[in-house]
Design a protein around this motif. Structure first.
Motif, PDB file in Angstrom:
ATOM      1  N   ALA A   1      24.984 -37.557  11.611  1.00  0.00           N
ATOM      2  CA  ALA A   1      25.839 -37.351  10.431  1.00  0.00           C
ATOM      3  C   ALA A   1      26.185 -35.882  10.336  1.00  0.00           C
ATOM      4  CB  ALA A   1      25.125 -37.821   9.161  1.00  0.00           C
ATOM      5  N   ILE A   2      27.305 -35.614   9.657  1.00  0.00           N
ATOM      6  CA  ILE A   2      27.790 -34.243   9.461  1.00  0.00           C
ATOM      7  C   ILE A   2      28.288 -34.129   8.031  1.00  0.00           C
ATOM      8  CG2 ILE A   2      30.073 -34.864  10.365  1.00  0.00           C
ATOM      9  CD1 ILE A   2      30.291 -32.031  11.498  1.00  0.00           C
ATOM     10  N   HIS A   3      28.106 -32.939   7.432  1.00  0.00           N
ATOM     11  CA  HIS A   3      28.498 -32.745   6.031  1.00  0.00           C
ATOM     12  C   HIS A   3      28.945 -31.302   5.850  1.00  0.00           C
ATOM     13  CE1 HIS A   3      28.218 -32.600   1.610  1.00  0.00           C
ATOM     14  NE2 HIS A   3      28.224 -33.923   1.651  1.00  0.00           N
ATOM     15  N   PRO A   4      30.002 -31.046   5.065  1.00  0.00           N
ATOM     16  CA  PRO A   4      30.445 -29.664   4.853  1.00  0.00           C
ATOM     17  C   PRO A   4      29.450 -28.887   3.994  1.00  0.00           C
ATOM     18  CG  PRO A   4      31.697 -31.172   3.463  1.00  0.00           C
ATOM     19  CD  PRO A   4      30.871 -32.026   4.376  1.00  0.00           C
ATOM     20  N   ASP A   5      29.445 -27.577   4.162  1.00  0.00           N
ATOM     21  CA  ASP A   5      28.678 -26.683   3.309  1.00  0.00           C
ATOM     22  C   ASP A   5      29.614 -26.201   2.203  1.00  0.00           C
ATOM     23  OD1 ASP A   5      27.246 -24.707   2.073  1.00  0.00           O
ATOM     24  OD2 ASP A   5      26.800 -23.556   3.887  1.00  0.00           O
ATOM     25  N   PRO A   6      29.394 -26.619   0.949  1.00  0.00           N
ATOM     26  CA  PRO A   6      30.338 -26.249  -0.117  1.00  0.00           C
ATOM     27  C   PRO A   6      30.387 -24.755  -0.396  1.00  0.00           C
ATOM     28  CG  PRO A   6      28.365 -27.274  -1.034  1.00  0.00           C
ATOM     29  CD  PRO A   6      28.280 -27.429   0.455  1.00  0.00           C
ATOM     30  N   LYS A   7      29.406 -24.009   0.103  1.00  0.00           N
ATOM     31  CA  LYS A   7      29.368 -22.575  -0.160  1.00  0.00           C
ATOM     32  C   LYS A   7      29.978 -21.748   0.963  1.00  0.00           C
ATOM     33  CE  LYS A   7      25.296 -22.884  -3.141  1.00  0.00           C
ATOM     34  NZ  LYS A   7      23.897 -22.439  -3.369  1.00  0.00           N
ATOM     35  N   SER A   8      30.367 -22.409   2.053  1.00  0.00           N
ATOM     36  CA  SER A   8      30.901 -21.655   3.189  1.00  0.00           C
ATOM     37  C   SER A   8      31.839 -22.516   4.014  1.00  0.00           C
ATOM     38  CB  SER A   8      29.760 -21.151   4.074  1.00  0.00           C
ATOM     39  OG  SER A   8      30.258 -20.582   5.268  1.00  0.00           O
ATOM     40  N   GLN A   9      33.014 -21.995   4.328  1.00  0.00           N
ATOM     41  CA  GLN A   9      33.956 -22.674   5.214  1.00  0.00           C
ATOM     42  C   GLN A   9      33.570 -22.493   6.681  1.00  0.00           C
ATOM     43  OE1 GLN A   9      37.486 -24.220   4.833  1.00  0.00           O
ATOM     44  NE2 GLN A   9      36.282 -24.967   3.104  1.00  0.00           N
ATOM     45  N   ASN A  10      32.517 -21.731   6.907  1.00  0.00           N
ATOM     46  CA  ASN A  10      32.101 -21.448   8.279  1.00  0.00           C
ATOM     47  C   ASN A  10      30.755 -22.091   8.620  1.00  0.00           C
ATOM     48  OD1 ASN A  10      32.444 -20.176  10.841  1.00  0.00           O
ATOM     49  ND2 ASN A  10      31.022 -18.553  10.223  1.00  0.00           N
ATOM     50  N   SER A  11      30.282 -23.020   7.786  1.00  0.00           N
ATOM     51  CA  SER A  11      29.006 -23.681   8.040  1.00  0.00           C
ATOM     52  C   SER A  11      29.117 -25.169   7.773  1.00  0.00           C
ATOM     53  CB  SER A  11      27.899 -23.100   7.153  1.00  0.00           C
ATOM     54  OG  SER A  11      27.667 -21.745   7.433  1.00  0.00           O
ATOM     55  N   ILE A  12      28.291 -25.929   8.460  1.00  0.00           N
ATOM     56  CA  ILE A  12      28.176 -27.363   8.224  1.00  0.00           C
ATOM     57  C   ILE A  12      26.703 -27.760   8.339  1.00  0.00           C
ATOM     58  CG2 ILE A  12      30.509 -28.096   8.864  1.00  0.00           C
ATOM     59  CD1 ILE A  12      27.815 -28.625  11.388  1.00  0.00           C
ATOM     60  N   TYR A  13      26.383 -28.915   7.747  1.00  0.00           N
ATOM     61  CA  TYR A  13      25.061 -29.506   7.898  1.00  0.00           C
ATOM     62  C   TYR A  13      25.166 -30.670   8.886  1.00  0.00           C
ATOM     63  CZ  TYR A  13      23.675 -27.087   3.565  1.00  0.00           C
ATOM     64  OH  TYR A  13      23.402 -26.135   2.598  1.00  0.00           O
ATOM     65  N   VAL A  14      24.160 -30.826   9.732  1.00  0.00           N
ATOM     66  CA  VAL A  14      24.099 -31.985  10.617  1.00  0.00           C
ATOM     67  C   VAL A  14      22.730 -32.638  10.501  1.00  0.00           C
ATOM     68  CG1 VAL A  14      25.843 -31.286  12.291  1.00  0.00           C
ATOM     69  CG2 VAL A  14      23.491 -30.493  12.580  1.00  0.00           C
ATOM     70  N   ALA A  15      22.729 -33.982  10.544  1.00  0.00           N
ATOM     71  CA  ALA A  15      21.490 -34.758  10.550  1.00  0.00           C
ATOM     72  C   ALA A  15      21.197 -35.168  11.983  1.00  0.00           C
ATOM     73  CB  ALA A  15      21.637 -35.990   9.665  1.00  0.00           C
ATOM     74  N   GLN A  16      19.947 -34.950  12.407  1.00  0.00           N
ATOM     75  CA  GLN A  16      19.599 -35.185  13.803  1.00  0.00           C
ATOM     76  C   GLN A  16      18.614 -36.344  13.964  1.00  0.00           C
ATOM     77  OE1 GLN A  16      19.359 -30.447  14.553  1.00  0.00           O
ATOM     78  NE2 GLN A  16      19.132 -31.669  16.401  1.00  0.00           N
ATOM     79  N   SER A  17      18.674 -36.949  15.136  1.00  0.00           N
ATOM     80  CA  SER A  17      17.759 -38.049  15.434  1.00  0.00           C
ATOM     81  C   SER A  17      16.317 -37.574  15.542  1.00  0.00           C
ATOM     82  CB  SER A  17      18.167 -38.737  16.743  1.00  0.00           C
ATOM     83  OG  SER A  17      18.112 -37.822  17.826  1.00  0.00           O
ATOM     84  N   SER A  18      16.114 -36.266  15.677  1.00  0.00           N
ATOM     85  CA  SER A  18      14.773 -35.699  15.743  1.00  0.00           C
ATOM     86  C   SER A  18      14.119 -35.572  14.379  1.00  0.00           C
ATOM     87  CB  SER A  18      14.821 -34.323  16.415  1.00  0.00           C
ATOM     88  OG  SER A  18      15.688 -33.452  15.709  1.00  0.00           O
ATOM     89  N   GLY A  19      14.869 -35.893  13.305  1.00  0.00           N
ATOM     90  CA  GLY A  19      14.298 -35.868  11.966  1.00  0.00           C
ATOM     91  C   GLY A  19      14.483 -34.570  11.214  1.00  0.00           C
ATOM     92  N   VAL A  20      15.424 -33.725  11.615  1.00  0.00           N
ATOM     93  CA  VAL A  20      15.685 -32.478  10.901  1.00  0.00           C
ATOM     94  C   VAL A  20      17.145 -32.428  10.453  1.00  0.00           C
ATOM     95  CG1 VAL A  20      13.922 -31.225  12.192  1.00  0.00           C
ATOM     96  CG2 VAL A  20      16.300 -31.143  12.970  1.00  0.00           C
ATOM     97  N   ILE A  21      17.370 -31.684   9.376  1.00  0.00           N
ATOM     98  CA  ILE A  21      18.714 -31.299   8.956  1.00  0.00           C
ATOM     99  C   ILE A  21      18.889 -29.837   9.330  1.00  0.00           C
ATOM    100  CG2 ILE A  21      20.273 -30.915   7.008  1.00  0.00           C
ATOM    101  CD1 ILE A  21      19.917 -33.811   7.425  1.00  0.00           C
ATOM    102  N   ARG A  22      20.021 -29.520   9.908  1.00  0.00           N
ATOM    103  CA  ARG A  22      20.279 -28.163  10.379  1.00  0.00           C
ATOM    104  C   ARG A  22      21.587 -27.666   9.759  1.00  0.00           C
ATOM    105  NH1 ARG A  22      18.246 -25.831  15.134  1.00  0.00           N
ATOM    106  NH2 ARG A  22      17.360 -27.878  15.650  1.00  0.00           N
ATOM    107  N   ARG A  23      21.556 -26.453   9.201  1.00  0.00           N
ATOM    108  CA  ARG A  23      22.805 -25.815   8.775  1.00  0.00           C
ATOM    109  C   ARG A  23      23.237 -24.880   9.892  1.00  0.00           C
ATOM    110  NH1 ARG A  23      21.998 -23.339   3.483  1.00  0.00           N
ATOM    111  NH2 ARG A  23      21.430 -21.386   4.527  1.00  0.00           N
ATOM    112  N   VAL A  24      24.446 -25.114  10.400  1.00  0.00           N
ATOM    113  CA  VAL A  24      24.918 -24.411  11.588  1.00  0.00           C
ATOM    114  C   VAL A  24      26.115 -23.536  11.223  1.00  0.00           C
ATOM    115  CG1 VAL A  24      25.859 -24.690  13.908  1.00  0.00           C
ATOM    116  CG2 VAL A  24      24.123 -26.291  13.064  1.00  0.00           C
TER     117      VAL A  24
END
Length: 368
Positions: A43-66
């Motif tokens: 899954a992928i989700h926008p970061d409402p505080k930055s147009q240069n970041s997104i959140y991704v959900a990983q099969s490894s069980g972590v959420i990462r802001r990239v």
């Protein structure tokens, strides 16, 4: 027919070996400036505080802001040991939520990364999550493989409502943006052809289910006109027109399951993500395919629109960015037309009579 003496290739069909070789070769491409991570992106989700970041959900069980410019990870949210399927943020952006295969919804403080409440009530995988502030109350709305839609009070963690209209698992939920808070309406879709509508306050189905597709519906998206876009395993994306009783007025045909959809209002484009690894750009007015962005080498699972940039995530563990700016999109179209045509596949020989779907199922079993 491909042959191999490598032990990892035992019991694999020639077609599955050829497919793996194709993916290995394609994985070296740099289309979309890939950011490569170490596990599947579900899954992928926008970061409402930055147009240069997104959140991704990983099969490894972590959420990462990239950070998209650099590919760096600016925050990591840990705790689950099972795959995470979906992401949302609280209305004030201070809490991050993720649906998990462990049948719960995890939450974290966005700023500190510390885990907060876990929301329990589903009897199977949590497939989709969304949140809203309605009538002064912060609500978390979740859908699971158990066919239930649950509503929680975010602050207390208490479950306050359960909807059971679906017969099979829920894939996506979305709030109707055109309805007043007191009449708040949630649209839900899943592993059946029905789209249902539940009134959050007052409970239960508020209307007859919508039946725009032949089978599973993966994603729902409201455009600025309040019309509902849907994508399905029947290989189509459709626009359901509110003013016409949610009847479809456009159908975009794909060669495989359609997994996500966004609408670029300024450019008049509809962008879709497909199981066949491609991101497609369609003319919203005519329904004609304008361009195909090719780069992912596994199924594309999600899309986010940031200004004039489409960000895609896939099972291949990559995040890719595609520009919809008129000059850059025109350049991409011209380059695609200049590329040599891919030769047509040969007919299957008598040695390999499995269908494409049978090959895929066998490959998935071997992976398991």
């Amino acid at each position: 027919m491909t042959t191999s003496s490598h032990r990892d290739n035992f019991f694999q069909t020639s077609a599955s070996l050829d497919e793996q070789q194709r993916k290995d070769a394609k994985s070296q491409n740099s289309n979309g400036n890939p950011i490569r991570l170490q596990s599947k992106l579900l899954a992928i989700h926008p970061d409402p505080k930055s147009q240069n970041s997104i959140y991704v959900a990983q099969s490894s069980g972590v959420i990462r802001r990239v950070v998209l410019d650099t590919g760096a990870t600016s925050a990591l949210y840990k705790g689950p040991t099972a795959p995470l399927t979906s992401i949302c943020l609280s209305a004030d952006g201070k809490l991050l939520f993720a649906g998990c295969w462990d049948k719960t919804v995890w939450s974290w403080d966005v700023a500190s990364g510390q885990p907060r409440l876990k929301y329990e009530g589903h009897s199977d995988f949590v497939k989709t999550v969304t949140s809203a502030r309605l009538n002064g109350e912060d609500l978390l709305i979740t859908g699971g493989a158990d066919a239930q839609v649950l509503i929680f009070n975010i602050t207390t963690g208490q479950r306050i409502e359960t909807f059971k209209g679906h017969a099979r698992g829920i894939e996506d939920l979305i709030l109707d943006p055109e309805v007043e808070e007191s009449d708040a309406l949630i649209f839900s879709a899943g592993s059946e052809r029905e789209i249902r509508q539940f009134k959050i306050f007052g409970g239960g189905d508020s209307a007859e289910p919508l039946l725009p597709h032949e089978t599973s519906i993966y994603k729902l998206f409201f455009d600025q006109d309040g019309d509902l876009w849907t994508v399905s395993a029947d290989k189509t994306a459709k626009c359901l027109v509110r003013a016409d009783g949610w009847k479809p007025n456009i159908s975009l045909e794909h060669p495989d399951f359609v997994r996500d959809i966004v609408v670029h209002e300024a450019g008049g484009w509809v962008i879709t993500a497909c199981r066949d690894e491609e991101v497609r750009v369609w003319n919203r007015s005519t329904g004609e395919l304008h361009h195909t962005f090719s780069g992912h080498f596994e199924e594309v699972t999600g899309l986010v629109l940031l200004g004039s940039t489409v960000v895609s995530a896939g099972i291949d563990g990559t995040i890719r960015q595609w520009s919809l700016r008129p000059d850059q999109l025109q350049e991409a179209v011209a380059l695609a037309k200049a590329e040599p045509a891919v030769p047509e596949e040969e007919e299957p020989s008598a040695e390999n009579m499995l269908t494409e779907e049978e090959e895929r199922e066998l490959a998935e079993l071997m992976d398991d």
